[in-house]
Design a protein around this motif. Sequence first.
Motif, mmCIF file in Angstrom:
data_model
loop_
_atom_site.group_PDB
_atom_site.id
_atom_site.type_symbol
_atom_site.label_atom_id
_atom_site.label_comp_id
_atom_site.label_asym_id
_atom_site.label_seq_id
_atom_site.Cartn_x
_atom_site.Cartn_y
_atom_site.Cartn_z
ATOM 1 N N MET A 1 -44.594 -14.703 -53.758
ATOM 2 C CA MET A 1 -43.563 -15.233 -52.494
ATOM 3 C C MET A 1 -44.277 -15.818 -51.594
ATOM 4 O O MET A 1 -45.627 -15.371 -50.600
ATOM 5 N N GLU A 2 -43.887 -16.667 -50.781
ATOM 6 C CA GLU A 2 -44.123 -17.873 -49.668
ATOM 7 C C GLU A 2 -43.982 -18.035 -48.626
ATOM 8 O O GLU A 2 -44.482 -18.234 -47.108
ATOM 9 N N ALA A 3 -42.822 -17.678 -48.736
ATOM 10 C CA ALA A 3 -41.979 -17.954 -47.571
ATOM 11 C C ALA A 3 -40.349 -16.866 -47.547
ATOM 12 O O ALA A 3 -40.092 -17.810 -48.253
ATOM 13 N N VAL A 4 -39.788 -17.156 -46.781
ATOM 14 C CA VAL A 4 -38.358 -16.026 -46.840
ATOM 15 C C VAL A 4 -37.760 -16.518 -45.431
ATOM 16 O O VAL A 4 -38.469 -16.879 -43.526
ATOM 17 N N CYS B 1 -38.192 -17.977 -39.658
ATOM 18 C CA CYS B 1 -38.773 -18.002 -40.822
ATOM 19 C C CYS B 1 -39.740 -17.358 -40.602
ATOM 20 O O CYS B 1 -40.721 -17.051 -39.641
ATOM 21 N N ILE B 2 -40.061 -16.774 -42.307
ATOM 22 C CA ILE B 2 -41.295 -15.315 -42.086
ATOM 23 C C ILE B 2 -42.184 -16.348 -43.166
ATOM 24 O O ILE B 2 -41.779 -16.477 -44.003
ATOM 25 N N ALA B 3 -43.734 -16.119 -43.041
ATOM 26 C CA ALA B 3 -44.675 -16.580 -43.821
ATOM 27 C C ALA B 3 -45.461 -15.564 -44.977
ATOM 28 O O ALA B 3 -45.432 -14.528 -43.560
ATOM 29 N N ILE B 4 -44.766 -15.756 -45.890
ATOM 30 C CA ILE B 4 -46.327 -14.435 -46.369
ATOM 31 C C ILE B 4 -47.544 -15.072 -46.940
ATOM 32 O O ILE B 4 -47.150 -15.781 -47.691
#
Length: 338
Positions: A35-38, A335-338
């Motif tokens: 995963m990259e972004a949520v 957003c959340i960056a992973i």
Amino acid sequence: MRQVRIPASFDLDELAPVEVAEPSAPGPGEVLLRMEAVALNFRDLMVATGQDRWRPPPGRVPCSDGVGVVEQLGQGVTRFARGDRVMTSILPRWISGPLTDEKRAGGLGGPAADGVLSERIVLSAEGLVRAPERLDALQASTLPTAALTAWHALTRAEALRPGSTILTGGSGGVSLFAIQLAHAAGARVIATTSDDAKSSLLRRLGAAAVVNYRSRQDWAEDVLALTGGRGVDLAIDIGGAASLGESIRATAMGGTVSVVGLVGGLEATINLAELFQRNLRIDGIETGSRTMLEDLIEWIEHRHIQPVIDRTFTLDQTAAAFRHLQSGRHVGKVCIAI
């Protein structure tokens, strides 16, 4: 690897990544994603705080909207290849056609299934969509719920066309996407806001007029005045109990009110005479199917629509991200960056 799980207390301040074992290899029809972004949605807030029918079992991994890179393919997967960047869909069993109980089952990041706020996850390939090449991972992560809900409302009401008049509410993700999509189609958009300082952004995205619903309780009168007394063809209502009555009053004869949110509460009192005397239709909009999402992506790619991101947090800042969403101060997506 790290992932976020909802604590038994349902306290947002306790949302934090924990170390867990790597997921098992993908089975038949599945893929392993890095995963990259949520992107966060109001539903995620309801789930994380254990509200009503959205209350999950403790330990649930939250969030439905994410973008990741395919790292491994399970047996029989032909839709994607390793290295492909893909988007999740909140209802992975709803591929096409009308929504049914069976297609609605298994919604990601809710009572029925774990979500995507994790460094790696295994999901069914059938519920995934190739991410648009023109958008980065964070931008693409905003599409599966907010943009798709706006698209579903506009297309179901046949309002995505020149000459139609659309009413949107507030400055959250669904409303901003509705403004952008409708404006790009040549429709006239009237937006409502509680903060005059946000008016310039709403106009910049395509709103022809902006009404402050906080300064006037019967704000539908302003909408009617802006339409020569006729009303709008489609009102996209996100407020539920707080706004549904005025949205109905602001809608033209034979028009549609699309109920897409409930930020103002689950129950609303409405005037039934307003509905039948003007042949209004109320549409309940549940996000959309994978096919709708694919159509949306193709449409926005050709029109170069740019998602509006309010703020981006890190995985370690998950609690702060949810608190920011809860505050209502955001304009666009969180957003959340992973």
